[in-house]
Design a protein around this motif. Structure first.
Motif, PDB file in Angstrom:
ATOM      1  N   LEU A  23       0.827  -1.201   0.000  1.00 18.84           N
ATOM      2  CA  LEU A  23       0.000   0.000   0.000  1.00 18.84           C
ATOM      3  C   LEU A  23       0.866   1.257   0.000  1.00 18.84           C
ATOM      4  N   PHE A  24       1.921   1.248   0.811  1.00 15.69           N
ATOM      5  CA  PHE A  24       2.808   2.411   0.831  1.00 15.69           C
ATOM      6  C   PHE A  24       3.578   2.548  -0.481  1.00 15.69           C
ATOM      7  N   ALA A  25       3.890   1.437  -1.134  1.00 15.55           N
ATOM      8  CA  ALA A  25       4.563   1.518  -2.435  1.00 15.55           C
ATOM      9  C   ALA A  25       3.678   2.218  -3.459  1.00 15.55           C
ATOM     10  N   GLU A  26       2.391   1.889  -3.473  1.00 18.15           N
ATOM     11  CA  GLU A  26       1.471   2.569  -4.387  1.00 18.15           C
ATOM     12  C   GLU A  26       1.392   4.065  -4.059  1.00 18.15           C
ATOM     13  N   CYS A  27       1.385   4.398  -2.763  1.00 15.71           N
ATOM     14  CA  CYS A  27       1.356   5.807  -2.379  1.00 15.71           C
ATOM     15  C   CYS A  27       2.604   6.530  -2.866  1.00 15.71           C
ATOM     16  N   ARG A  28       3.756   5.895  -2.736  1.00 12.74           N
ATOM     17  CA  ARG A  28       5.004   6.544  -3.141  1.00 12.74           C
ATOM     18  C   ARG A  28       5.092   6.748  -4.649  1.00 12.74           C
ATOM     19  N   GLN A  29       4.333   5.973  -5.395  1.00 12.76           N
ATOM     20  CA  GLN A  29       4.271   6.151  -6.842  1.00 12.76           C
ATOM     21  C   GLN A  29       3.258   7.213  -7.247  1.00 12.76           C
ATOM     22  N   GLY A  30       2.612   7.825  -6.272  1.00 11.93           N
ATOM     23  CA  GLY A  30       1.629   8.863  -6.561  1.00 11.93           C
ATOM     24  C   GLY A  30       0.253   8.339  -6.884  1.00 11.93           C
ATOM     25  N   HIS A  31      -0.002   7.064  -6.598  1.00 11.57           N
ATOM     26  CA  HIS A  31      -1.295   6.461  -6.906  1.00 11.57           C
ATOM     27  C   HIS A  31      -2.278   6.546  -5.732  1.00 11.57           C
ATOM     28  N   GLY A  32      -1.779   6.901  -4.561  1.00 10.32           N
ATOM     29  CA  GLY A  32      -2.638   6.920  -3.384  1.00 10.32           C
ATOM     30  C   GLY A  32      -2.075   7.805  -2.301  1.00 10.32           C
ATOM     31  N   GLN A  33      -2.780   7.855  -1.175  1.00 14.19           N
ATOM     32  CA  GLN A  33      -2.364   8.670  -0.043  1.00 14.19           C
ATOM     33  C   GLN A  33      -2.768   7.969   1.247  1.00 14.19           C
ATOM     34  N   TYR A  34      -1.903   8.097   2.233  1.00 15.50           N
ATOM     35  CA  TYR A  34      -2.124   7.491   3.551  1.00 15.50           C
ATOM     36  C   TYR A  34      -2.468   8.576   4.564  1.00 15.50           C
ATOM     37  N   TYR A  35      -3.459   8.278   5.406  1.00 13.64           N
ATOM     38  CA  TYR A  35      -3.843   9.175   6.493  1.00 13.64           C
ATOM     39  C   TYR A  35      -4.019   8.351   7.770  1.00 13.64           C
ATOM     40  N   THR A  36      -4.014   9.048   8.885  1.00 11.16           N
ATOM     41  CA  THR A  36      -4.376   8.463  10.176  1.00 11.16           C
ATOM     42  C   THR A  36      -5.703   9.047  10.614  1.00 11.16           C
ATOM     43  N   LEU A  37      -6.590   8.207  11.091  1.00  6.60           N
ATOM     44  CA  LEU A  37      -7.825   8.726  11.686  1.00  6.60           C
ATOM     45  C   LEU A  37      -8.093   8.023  13.010  1.00  6.60           C
ATOM     46  N   SER A  38      -8.893   8.653  13.825  1.00 10.13           N
ATOM     47  CA  SER A  38      -9.288   8.094  15.116  1.00 10.13           C
ATOM     48  C   SER A  38     -10.675   7.488  14.992  1.00 10.13           C
ATOM     49  N   CYS A  39     -10.820   6.256  15.462  1.00  7.26           N
ATOM     50  CA  CYS A  39     -12.138   5.640  15.423  1.00  7.26           C
ATOM     51  C   CYS A  39     -13.023   6.250  16.499  1.00  7.26           C
ATOM     52  N   GLU A  40     -14.316   6.109  16.322  1.00  5.94           N
ATOM     53  CA  GLU A  40     -15.263   6.526  17.337  1.00  5.94           C
ATOM     54  C   GLU A  40     -15.221   5.536  18.507  1.00  5.94           C
ATOM     55  N   LEU A  41     -15.901   5.903  19.584  1.00  4.68           N
ATOM     56  CA  LEU A  41     -15.917   5.068  20.779  1.00  4.68           C
ATOM     57  C   LEU A  41     -17.320   4.519  21.035  1.00  4.68           C
ATOM     58  N   PRO A  42     -17.399   3.324  21.635  1.00  4.49           N
ATOM     59  CA  PRO A  42     -16.299   2.449  22.021  1.00  4.49           C
ATOM     60  C   PRO A  42     -15.642   1.814  20.801  1.00  4.49           C
ATOM     61  N   SER A  43     -14.358   1.482  20.934  1.00  3.37           N
ATOM     62  CA  SER A  43     -13.585   0.931  19.827  1.00  3.37           C
ATOM     63  C   SER A  43     -13.866  -0.567  19.681  1.00  3.37           C
ATOM     64  N   LEU A  44     -15.096  -0.857  19.280  1.00  2.00           N
ATOM     65  CA  LEU A  44     -15.583  -2.223  19.125  1.00  2.00           C
ATOM     66  C   LEU A  44     -16.126  -2.417  17.712  1.00  2.00           C
ATOM     67  N   SER A  45     -16.200  -3.660  17.277  1.00  2.00           N
ATOM     68  CA  SER A  45     -16.445  -3.949  15.870  1.00  2.00           C
ATOM     69  C   SER A  45     -17.842  -3.571  15.388  1.00  2.00           C
ATOM     70  N   ARG A  46     -18.872  -4.177  15.938  1.00  5.19           N
ATOM     71  CA  ARG A  46     -20.210  -3.929  15.393  1.00  5.19           C
ATOM     72  C   ARG A  46     -20.587  -2.442  15.472  1.00  5.19           C
ATOM     73  N   PRO A  47     -20.311  -1.754  16.588  1.00 10.64           N
ATOM     74  CA  PRO A  47     -20.595  -0.317  16.601  1.00 10.64           C
ATOM     75  C   PRO A  47     -19.860   0.459  15.508  1.00 10.64           C
ATOM     76  N   LEU A  48     -18.640   0.035  15.174  1.00 15.00           N
ATOM     77  CA  LEU A  48     -17.864   0.784  14.192  1.00 15.00           C
ATOM     78  C   LEU A  48     -18.149   0.358  12.756  1.00 15.00           C
ATOM     79  N   TYR A  49     -18.639  -0.856  12.538  1.00 13.23           N
ATOM     80  CA  TYR A  49     -19.178  -1.165  11.203  1.00 13.23           C
ATOM     81  C   TYR A  49     -20.306  -0.183  10.900  1.00 13.23           C
ATOM     82  N   GLU A  50     -21.177  -0.012  11.896  1.00 16.10           N
ATOM     83  CA  GLU A  50     -22.307   0.901  11.737  1.00 16.10           C
ATOM     84  C   GLU A  50     -21.829   2.332  11.502  1.00 16.10           C
ATOM     85  N   CYS A  51     -20.808   2.746  12.237  1.00 20.18           N
ATOM     86  CA  CYS A  51     -20.291   4.103  12.081  1.00 20.18           C
ATOM     87  C   CYS A  51     -19.700   4.314  10.692  1.00 20.18           C
ATOM     88  N   ILE A  52     -18.870   3.399  10.243  1.00 20.42           N
ATOM     89  CA  ILE A  52     -18.235   3.532   8.928  1.00 20.42           C
ATOM     90  C   ILE A  52     -19.287   3.564   7.823  1.00 20.42           C
TER      91      ILE A  52
END
Length: 270
Positions: A23-52
């Motif tokens: 993934l980082f190789a594709e970014c370095r070729q100018g095909h993509g970009q990487y970011y950091t984001l914070s998940c919502e709380l609580p940091s659990l799966s089913r709640p965050l599937y719904e959030c996404i």
């Protein structure tokens, strides 16, 4: 623009930073970009599937723990896409089917879904956390080739499974992340060549106690990689997890009422 959303369940950002070489190789070729984001709380799966998928935080959606087994009361990417006449598909954990198609999940009925009347029209849903990611990506590609969906969700579980068994600072967890990166290197070049917009993110991270759900950075900080002509590829943006639903809808060019990270997009869209 046809869009693929990949949710690598349980991938902590600190491991993504050194494990996702392709993934980082594709970014370095100018095909993509990487970011950091914070998940919502609580940091659990089913709640965050719904959030996404709906843009609604858990405390507002009511999906506040993994045991809340009911259909979502919110409109998801799948709902907006269907209202616009688009085709939807998902290769994902069965909780996604329970949120947007039918609940409770009945494997004989729901595992392989062909139901044009449902929000997720075509699906391969699994219910074993150790279901091989290699198979899951093959399931997703089968859906793509067979049904040509406008929106495809791909959601493998082996990173999270390894984290629960071995913890964040373990070779099995890190190596499962590297394996997922390898599977993406097998399939993503074809998606990009076909003109798909691709987002790769995670619902939550993992801690050294072999769990998640709280506020530690390793639990809440997750990666977001974006690829395709629909993205601006601007660095230094601060996308929010609650903006992913609206941003995907904007890429699909469909009506919605969700927040959007406009900076991510090559052209401003509602």
């Amino acid at each position: 623009m046809k869009t693929i959303l990949v949710v690598l369940d349980g991938l902590s950002n600190q491991v993504a930073q050194h494990a996702m070489g392709y993934l980082f190789a594709e970014c370095r070729q100018g095909h993509g970009q990487y970011y950091t984001l914070s998940c919502e709380l609580p940091s659990l799966s089913r709640p965050l599937y719904e959030c996404i998928l709906t843009g609604i935080p858990p405390v507002q959606s009511g999906i506040i723990h993994n045991g809340v087994s009911r259909l979502s009361t919110q409109r998801s990417i799948f709902h907006y896409a269907r209202a616009a006449g688009l085709t939807t598909a998902a290769a994902a954990y069965h909780w996604v089917s329970e949120l947007y198609n039918r609940t409770p999940f009945t494997a004989a009925r729901d595992r392989h879904t062909v139901a044009p009347e449902l929000p997720i029209q075509y699906g391969h849903f699994y219910h074993d956390d150790s279901y091989p990611d290699s198979h899951l990506f093959e399931d997703a590609e089968s859906l793509r080739l067979t049904h040509d969906p406008d929106f495809l969700l791909i959601h493998p579980m082996n990173i999270d499974d390894a984290g629960h068994k071995h913890g964040l600072s373990s070779p099995p967890y890190r190596n499962r992340a590297r394996m997922a990166d390898g599977y993406l290197s097998q399939w993503m070049p074809g998606w990009l060549a076909a003109g798909y917009q691709v987002l790769v993110t995670a619902d939550h991270g993992m801690n050294d106690d072999r769990s998640h759900g709280g506020t530690l950075p390793e639990e809440t900080q997750v990666p977001l990689f974006v690829f395709g002509a629909g993205f601006s590829l601007q660095p230094d943006l601060q996308p929010q997890q609650t903006e992913l639903c609206g941003t995907v809808c904007a890429l699909l060019n469909i009506a919605h009422d969700k927040p959007v990270c406009q900076g991510l997009l090559a052209e401003p869209r509602g």
